[in-house]
Design a protein around this motif. Structure first.
Motif, PDB file in Angstrom:
ATOM      1  N   GLU A  34      53.488 -17.561  95.095  1.00  0.00           N
ATOM      2  CA  GLU A  34      52.443 -16.664  95.597  1.00  0.00           C
ATOM      3  C   GLU A  34      51.658 -16.004  94.482  1.00  0.00           C
ATOM      4  O   GLU A  34      50.497 -15.625  94.675  1.00  0.00           O
ATOM      5  N   ARG A  35      52.243 -15.865  93.323  1.00  0.00           N
ATOM      6  CA  ARG A  35      51.519 -15.281  92.188  1.00  0.00           C
ATOM      7  C   ARG A  35      50.258 -16.069  91.859  1.00  0.00           C
ATOM      8  O   ARG A  35      49.312 -15.525  91.299  1.00  0.00           O
ATOM      9  N   HIS A  36      50.259 -17.337  92.208  1.00  0.00           N
ATOM     10  CA  HIS A  36      49.173 -18.232  91.803  1.00  0.00           C
ATOM     11  C   HIS A  36      48.301 -18.672  92.977  1.00  0.00           C
ATOM     12  O   HIS A  36      47.437 -19.536  92.811  1.00  0.00           O
ATOM     13  N   ARG A  37      48.533 -18.078  94.138  1.00  0.00           N
ATOM     14  CA  ARG A  37      47.803 -18.523  95.326  1.00  0.00           C
ATOM     15  C   ARG A  37      46.294 -18.452  95.127  1.00  0.00           C
ATOM     16  O   ARG A  37      45.570 -19.399  95.436  1.00  0.00           O
ATOM     17  N   ARG A  38      45.772 -17.324  94.654  1.00  0.00           N
ATOM     18  CA  ARG A  38      44.327 -17.167  94.615  1.00  0.00           C
ATOM     19  C   ARG A  38      43.685 -18.129  93.623  1.00  0.00           C
ATOM     20  O   ARG A  38      42.653 -18.736  93.915  1.00  0.00           O
ATOM     21  N   GLU A  39      44.245 -18.285  92.429  1.00  0.00           N
ATOM     22  CA  GLU A  39      43.617 -19.186  91.465  1.00  0.00           C
ATOM     23  C   GLU A  39      43.711 -20.632  91.934  1.00  0.00           C
ATOM     24  O   GLU A  39      42.787 -21.425  91.712  1.00  0.00           O
ATOM     25  N   LEU A  40      44.806 -20.993  92.600  1.00  0.00           N
ATOM     26  CA  LEU A  40      44.900 -22.338  93.160  1.00  0.00           C
ATOM     27  C   LEU A  40      43.885 -22.533  94.275  1.00  0.00           C
ATOM     28  O   LEU A  40      43.298 -23.611  94.410  1.00  0.00           O
ATOM     29  N   HIS A  41      43.674 -21.489  95.064  1.00  0.00           N
ATOM     30  CA  HIS A  41      42.686 -21.577  96.141  1.00  0.00           C
ATOM     31  C   HIS A  41      41.291 -21.794  95.579  1.00  0.00           C
ATOM     32  O   HIS A  41      40.512 -22.608  96.096  1.00  0.00           O
ATOM     33  N   VAL A  42      40.953 -21.073  94.509  1.00  0.00           N
ATOM     34  CA  VAL A  42      39.642 -21.242  93.878  1.00  0.00           C
ATOM     35  C   VAL A  42      39.512 -22.656  93.315  1.00  0.00           C
ATOM     36  O   VAL A  42      38.450 -23.296  93.432  1.00  0.00           O
ATOM     37  N   HIS A  43      40.565 -23.164  92.699  1.00  0.00           N
ATOM     38  CA  HIS A  43      40.541 -24.536  92.173  1.00  0.00           C
ATOM     39  C   HIS A  43      40.307 -25.541  93.300  1.00  0.00           C
ATOM     40  O   HIS A  43      39.463 -26.445  93.182  1.00  0.00           O
ATOM     41  N   CYS A  44      41.041 -25.379  94.400  1.00  0.00           N
ATOM     42  CA  CYS A  44      40.863 -26.291  95.539  1.00  0.00           C
ATOM     43  C   CYS A  44      39.477 -26.130  96.154  1.00  0.00           C
ATOM     44  O   CYS A  44      38.882 -27.115  96.617  1.00  0.00           O
ATOM     45  N   TYR A  45      38.962 -24.918  96.159  1.00  0.00           N
ATOM     46  CA  TYR A  45      37.602 -24.695  96.684  1.00  0.00           C
ATOM     47  C   TYR A  45      36.570 -25.446  95.847  1.00  0.00           C
ATOM     48  O   TYR A  45      35.662 -26.086  96.392  1.00  0.00           O
ATOM     49  N   ARG A  46      36.702 -25.389  94.551  1.00  0.00           N
ATOM     50  CA  ARG A  46      35.773 -26.157  93.705  1.00  0.00           C
ATOM     51  C   ARG A  46      35.906 -27.647  93.982  1.00  0.00           C
ATOM     52  O   ARG A  46      34.913 -28.372  94.028  1.00  0.00           O
ATOM     53  N   MET A  47      37.126 -28.113  94.150  1.00  0.00           N
ATOM     54  CA  MET A  47      37.351 -29.534  94.417  1.00  0.00           C
ATOM     55  C   MET A  47      36.761 -29.958  95.758  1.00  0.00           C
ATOM     56  O   MET A  47      36.191 -31.055  95.884  1.00  0.00           O
ATOM     57  N   GLY A  90      34.791 -27.791  98.147  1.00  0.00           N
ATOM     58  CA  GLY A  90      33.541 -27.197  98.607  1.00  0.00           C
ATOM     59  C   GLY A  90      33.649 -26.431  99.910  1.00  0.00           C
ATOM     60  O   GLY A  90      32.650 -25.915 100.412  1.00  0.00           O
ATOM     61  N   SER A  91      34.833 -26.330 100.454  1.00  0.00           N
ATOM     62  CA  SER A  91      35.051 -25.679 101.744  1.00  0.00           C
ATOM     63  C   SER A  91      36.182 -24.672 101.616  1.00  0.00           C
ATOM     64  O   SER A  91      37.279 -25.019 101.153  1.00  0.00           O
ATOM     65  N   PHE A  92      35.939 -23.449 102.045  1.00  0.00           N
ATOM     66  CA  PHE A  92      36.969 -22.418 102.025  1.00  0.00           C
ATOM     67  C   PHE A  92      38.132 -22.813 102.926  1.00  0.00           C
ATOM     68  O   PHE A  92      39.302 -22.693 102.548  1.00  0.00           O
ATOM     69  N   ASP A  93      37.822 -23.296 104.129  1.00  0.00           N
ATOM     70  CA  ASP A  93      38.870 -23.677 105.078  1.00  0.00           C
ATOM     71  C   ASP A  93      39.720 -24.823 104.537  1.00  0.00           C
ATOM     72  O   ASP A  93      40.959 -24.802 104.642  1.00  0.00           O
ATOM     73  N   ASP A  94      39.069 -25.839 103.968  1.00  0.00           N
ATOM     74  CA  ASP A  94      39.818 -26.967 103.421  1.00  0.00           C
ATOM     75  C   ASP A  94      40.673 -26.530 102.237  1.00  0.00           C
ATOM     76  O   ASP A  94      41.797 -27.029 102.043  1.00  0.00           O
ATOM     77  N   ALA A  95      40.153 -25.606 101.436  1.00  0.00           N
ATOM     78  CA  ALA A  95      40.931 -25.087 100.313  1.00  0.00           C
ATOM     79  C   ALA A  95      42.169 -24.353 100.814  1.00  0.00           C
ATOM     80  O   ALA A  95      43.255 -24.462 100.228  1.00  0.00           O
ATOM     81  N   LEU A 106      29.806 -27.343 103.050  1.00  0.00           N
ATOM     82  CA  LEU A 106      29.812 -26.198 102.138  1.00  0.00           C
ATOM     83  C   LEU A 106      30.060 -24.897 102.888  1.00  0.00           C
ATOM     84  O   LEU A 106      29.479 -24.643 103.948  1.00  0.00           O
ATOM     85  N   GLN A 107      30.936 -24.059 102.331  1.00  0.00           N
ATOM     86  CA  GLN A 107      31.195 -22.723 102.865  1.00  0.00           C
ATOM     87  C   GLN A 107      31.166 -21.711 101.727  1.00  0.00           C
ATOM     88  O   GLN A 107      31.493 -22.045 100.586  1.00  0.00           O
ATOM     89  N   PRO A 108      30.779 -20.472 102.017  1.00  0.00           N
ATOM     90  CA  PRO A 108      30.738 -19.451 100.961  1.00  0.00           C
ATOM     91  C   PRO A 108      32.137 -18.941 100.628  1.00  0.00           C
ATOM     92  O   PRO A 108      33.064 -19.041 101.435  1.00  0.00           O
ATOM     93  N   TYR A 126      26.733 -24.881  91.548  1.00  0.00           N
ATOM     94  CA  TYR A 126      27.766 -25.592  90.794  1.00  0.00           C
ATOM     95  C   TYR A 126      28.711 -26.321  91.755  1.00  0.00           C
ATOM     96  O   TYR A 126      29.032 -27.499  91.556  1.00  0.00           O
ATOM     97  N   VAL A 127      29.136 -25.619  92.792  1.00  0.00           N
ATOM     98  CA  VAL A 127      30.046 -26.221  93.764  1.00  0.00           C
ATOM     99  C   VAL A 127      29.387 -27.426  94.437  1.00  0.00           C
ATOM    100  O   VAL A 127      30.018 -28.470  94.639  1.00  0.00           O
ATOM    101  N   VAL A 128      28.098 -27.294  94.768  1.00  0.00           N
ATOM    102  CA  VAL A 128      27.361 -28.409  95.376  1.00  0.00           C
ATOM    103  C   VAL A 128      27.288 -29.589  94.418  1.00  0.00           C
ATOM    104  O   VAL A 128      27.501 -30.751  94.808  1.00  0.00           O
ATOM    105  N   ALA A 129      26.991 -29.322  93.146  1.00  0.00           N
ATOM    106  CA  ALA A 129      26.898 -30.409  92.166  1.00  0.00           C
ATOM    107  C   ALA A 129      28.238 -31.129  92.032  1.00  0.00           C
ATOM    108  O   ALA A 129      28.286 -32.362  91.947  1.00  0.00           O
ATOM    109  N   VAL A 130      29.329 -30.375  92.014  1.00  0.00           N
ATOM    110  CA  VAL A 130      30.659 -30.977  91.899  1.00  0.00           C
ATOM    111  C   VAL A 130      30.932 -31.921  93.067  1.00  0.00           C
ATOM    112  O   VAL A 130      31.545 -32.987  92.895  1.00  0.00           O
TER     113      VAL A 130
END
Length: 335
Positions: free
Chosen positions: A41-54, A56-61, A117-119, A142-146
């Motif tokens: 759980e210490r790493h949940r948020r940074e992993l979520h941001v990484h998955c979001y970049r991968m 592009g969707s908050f829900d999928d992340a 895409l989700q914010p 950036y997220v769109v380009a990725v």
């Protein structure tokens, strides 16, 4: 940083001693579920941001992180302490995203639009794990380009240029040679140069930017008044607008304004706007008066990209994003 923002950011850091995990017990198979969960759980948020970049969707992340933790728990005996627990989780998260992409989105985005895409709420980006993350790698463009990159070059780019992994570590994760990873990285960087706005170095729009705050205020007032002429004066000639998941990207001031008029913008009455921010960008949440509700209810979220004192992109999201962003579900009547 280059003008197109494709040099290494390493905003999430790759320092084995950064989080004190050199001392994590390597006998992970003996760890009970509660202890394991506390570590993960210490790493949940940074992993979520990484998955979001991968993805592009908050829900999928969100789904990817849940699956990452499940896989990590089931495979905990494979953690042998040769890397940090954090790096081990990043490996699992990246592979989870690659698996999801293979089944759900085998083809990358095309044509400059990302329908899924989700914010991302700025309030979650203030988490200490990701507060230092480079704004450039979180903005929607950036997220769109990725999303236009093939999955494996996408993973190579994010792990090398954003997370800051050595090429050898990325090669081990992807099951490729270092030369193959470097080749994929070159292709990915070229793809980013193709899809990122050329003026990216000149972007403004941070919350400290008084000129941007004033521009957002004027944009809000003009939108509430449905003053199309005043809005036109704020838009750059090459402005673009999209409304995911609705298909279509409109490019150029005339095309964008024509689309807004066609959608009935000038006929709307009873708007209110609430300034906010997502993806480290200024945004305005618009509410529409409903007599039946005796309140203003969510309508759209307009996320702005600003360059040279003009609005150069408007990404419009539907009202289903409001709750996630922590925005009010209704605004009472002003008396």
């Amino acid at each position: 940083m280059s003008s197109r923002g494709v040099t290494r950011h390493m905003d999430d850091g790759y320092d084995d001693e950064r989080d004190g995990e050199m001392t994590v017990d390597t006998r992970m198979a003996e760890t009970d579920e509660q202890e394991f969960s506390a570590l993960a759980e210490r790493h949940r948020r940074e992993l979520h941001v990484h998955c979001y970049r991968m993805l592009g969707s908050f829900d999928d992340a969100e789904d990817a992180v849940q699956e990452t933790f499940l896989r990590a728990w089931r495979r905990r005996e494979t953690f042998e302490g040769r890397s940090t627990f954090r790096a081990w989780l990043y490996r699992i998260a990246t592979n989870t995203c690659l698996d999801l992409l293979a089944t759900k989105r085998p083809e990358p985005a095309t044509g400059g639009e990302v329908l899924w895409l989700q914010p991302y709420p700025d309030r979650l980006l203030d988490d200490p794990e990701v507060a230092a993350a480079a704004r450039e790698t979180l903005e929607l463009a950036y997220v769109v380009a990725v999303q236009h990159l093939a999955p494996r070059p996408r993973a190579a780019l994010l792990l090398r240029d954003v997370v800051g992994w050595p090429a050898k570590e990325v090669a081990e994760l992807l099951g490729d040679s270092v030369n193959s990873v470097n080749s994929a990285l070159q292709r990915a960087r070229a793809g980013m140069r193709e899809h990122l706005p050329a003026e990216r170095q000149d972007w403004t729009g941070g919350e400290d930017d008084a000129a941007t705050r004033e521009l957002v205020r004027r944009f809000t007032d003009a939108t509430v008044a449905t003053d199309i002429d005043t809005l036109a004066a704020m838009l750059r000639d090459d402005v673009r607008s999209s409304m995911p998941p609705t298909p279509g990207v409109h490019r150029g001031r005339d095309a964008v304004l024509a689309d807004w008029v066609q959608d009935g913008f000038t006929e709307i009455t009873g708007l209110r706007g609430v300034p906010t921010s997502v993806n480290r960008q200024p945004a305005v949440a618009f509410y529409l008066w409903r007599d039946a509700e005796d309140a203003h209810v969510p309508l759209t979220l307009d996320v702005l990209r600003v360059s040279g004192g003009r609005i150069t992109e408007v990404t419009i999201f539907h009202d289903d994003q409001f709750a996630r962003l922590g925005l009010p579900e209704r605004l009472p009547a002003t008396r």
